[in-house]
Scaffold this active site. Structure first.
Site, PDB file in Angstrom:
ATOM      1  N   GLY A 144       0.767  -1.295   0.220  1.00 31.66           N
ATOM      2  CA  GLY A 144       0.021  -0.111  -0.035  1.00 31.66           C
ATOM      3  C   GLY A 144       1.030   1.168   0.053  1.00 31.66           C
ATOM      4  O   GLY A 144       1.987   1.286   0.342  1.00 31.66           O
ATOM      5  N   GLN A 185       3.227  10.194   1.151  1.00 31.52           N
ATOM      6  CA  GLN A 185       4.500   9.243   1.171  1.00 31.52           C
ATOM      7  C   GLN A 185       5.280   9.636  -0.088  1.00 31.52           C
ATOM      8  O   GLN A 185       6.466   9.375  -0.067  1.00 31.52           O
ATOM      9  CB  GLN A 185       4.252   7.606   1.217  1.00 31.52           C
ATOM     10  CG  GLN A 185       3.881   7.228   2.285  1.00 31.52           C
ATOM     11  CD  GLN A 185       3.567   5.883   2.679  1.00 31.52           C
ATOM     12  OE1 GLN A 185       2.684   5.196   2.161  1.00 31.52           O
ATOM     13  NE2 GLN A 185       4.640   5.006   3.066  1.00 31.52           N
ATOM     14  N   CYS A 194       6.288  -0.525   6.665  1.00 26.93           N
ATOM     15  CA  CYS A 194       5.869   0.879   5.892  1.00 26.93           C
ATOM     16  C   CYS A 194       6.980   1.199   5.091  1.00 26.93           C
ATOM     17  O   CYS A 194       8.148   1.294   5.511  1.00 26.93           O
ATOM     18  CB  CYS A 194       5.534   1.958   6.913  1.00 26.93           C
ATOM     19  SG  CYS A 194       5.078   3.457   6.090  1.00 26.93           S
ATOM     20  N   LEU A 195       6.674   1.538   3.925  1.00 32.35           N
ATOM     21  CA  LEU A 195       7.963   1.856   3.122  1.00 32.35           C
ATOM     22  C   LEU A 195       8.596   3.193   3.334  1.00 32.35           C
ATOM     23  O   LEU A 195       9.675   3.336   2.845  1.00 32.35           O
ATOM     24  CB  LEU A 195       7.159   1.993   1.472  1.00 32.35           C
ATOM     25  CG  LEU A 195       6.879   0.874   0.874  1.00 32.35           C
ATOM     26  CD1 LEU A 195       5.840   1.303  -0.427  1.00 32.35           C
ATOM     27  CD2 LEU A 195       7.819  -0.130   0.501  1.00 32.35           C
ATOM     28  N   HIS A 248      -3.901   1.580   7.641  1.00 38.43           N
ATOM     29  CA  HIS A 248      -2.593   2.185   7.757  1.00 38.43           C
ATOM     30  C   HIS A 248      -2.277   3.303   6.776  1.00 38.43           C
ATOM     31  O   HIS A 248      -1.795   4.127   7.097  1.00 38.43           O
ATOM     32  CB  HIS A 248      -1.616   0.918   7.349  1.00 38.43           C
ATOM     33  CG  HIS A 248      -0.365   1.443   7.269  1.00 38.43           C
ATOM     34  ND1 HIS A 248       0.835   0.894   8.013  1.00 38.43           N
ATOM     35  CD2 HIS A 248       0.294   2.189   6.416  1.00 38.43           C
ATOM     36  CE1 HIS A 248       2.064   1.253   7.641  1.00 38.43           C
ATOM     37  NE2 HIS A 248       1.837   2.217   6.811  1.00 38.43           N
ATOM     38  N   GLU A 249      -2.997   3.260   5.353  1.00 41.34           N
ATOM     39  CA  GLU A 249      -2.958   4.151   4.428  1.00 41.34           C
ATOM     40  C   GLU A 249      -3.716   5.431   4.931  1.00 41.34           C
ATOM     41  O   GLU A 249      -3.151   6.569   4.865  1.00 41.34           O
ATOM     42  CB  GLU A 249      -3.394   3.830   3.228  1.00 41.34           C
ATOM     43  CG  GLU A 249      -2.552   2.700   2.600  1.00 41.34           C
ATOM     44  CD  GLU A 249      -1.066   2.632   2.848  1.00 41.34           C
ATOM     45  OE1 GLU A 249      -0.663   3.756   2.764  1.00 41.34           O
ATOM     46  OE2 GLU A 249      -0.382   1.367   2.888  1.00 41.34           O
ATOM     47  N   HIS A 301      -1.910   7.584   7.155  1.00 43.15           N
ATOM     48  CA  HIS A 301      -0.907   8.433   6.716  1.00 43.15           C
ATOM     49  C   HIS A 301      -1.769   9.704   6.342  1.00 43.15           C
ATOM     50  O   HIS A 301      -0.927  10.764   6.516  1.00 43.15           O
ATOM     51  CB  HIS A 301      -0.343   7.719   5.527  1.00 43.15           C
ATOM     52  CG  HIS A 301       0.794   7.063   5.733  1.00 43.15           C
ATOM     53  ND1 HIS A 301       1.898   7.461   5.894  1.00 43.15           N
ATOM     54  CD2 HIS A 301       1.036   5.647   5.295  1.00 43.15           C
ATOM     55  CE1 HIS A 301       2.902   6.260   5.950  1.00 43.15           C
ATOM     56  NE2 HIS A 301       2.384   5.153   5.741  1.00 43.15           N
TER      57      HIS A 301
HETATM   58 CO    CO Z   1       3.115   3.401   5.493  1.00 45.41          CO
END
Ligand code: CO
Length: 156
Positions: free
Chosen positions: A46, A51, A90-91, A132-133, A136
């Site tokens: 995701g 991000q 998480c990226l 999670h997204e 963000h």
């Molecule tokens: Co993330």
């Protein structure tokens, strides 16, 4: 399409609240296309627009088959009482994962790239990922939800 740079924890943009998308135009479509390409290259499940340094409420979540789902202005309209825990990554926080408990099932309402309103019932990894997204989009990272961290290599 092009890939965009994924910013990392410590960048002030990750703490900002993203604004709703109002214009469903080519600018949005190229953002969504770039996010899909960026996510595929990074090998994540995701990605949220902040991000890639765009403070707009748009996310990509992979479905069970690994195909990208675009969600614009997503919000949860229901969450299950039952929760489940998992090591989440998480990226924007490379190299570590943290144990996070979240509702196991959610209902998410969002718009597609043309502005049409949709609703999806999600569970498992997709339910976790969309929560999670959306975090963000509100300026939050999963690292605020746990103090149990593990290095990526410890999981193998
Ligand atoms: Co993330």
């Amino acid at each position: 399409m092009a890939t965009r740079t994924i910013i990392k924890r410590g960048d002030a943009l990750l703490k900002k609240v993203s604004r709703p998308v109002k214009d469903f135009n080519e600018r949005l479509w190229s953002l969504l296309d770039d996010m899909k390409e960026t996510l595929e290259l990074a090998g994540g499940v995701g990605l949220a627009a902040p991000q890639v340094s765009v403070l707009r409420r748009a996310v990509i979540v992979l479905d069970e088959e690994g195909n990208p789902m675009e969600m614009v202005n997503p919000s949860l309209t229901a969450r299950s009482q039952e929760t489940c825990g998992m090591y989440e990554g998480c990226l924007s926080v490379p190299g570590v994962r943290g144990w996070v408990e979240r509702p196991e099932k959610v209902v998410v309402r969002f718009q597609d790239r043309f502005g049409e309103v949709k609703t999806l019932h999600l569970e498992g990894l997709q339910a976790r990922c969309v929560q999670h997204e959306i975090d963000h989009l509100d300026g939050h990272l999963y690292t605020e939800l746990t103090d149990q961290f593990i290095r990526d290599e410890e999981l193998k």
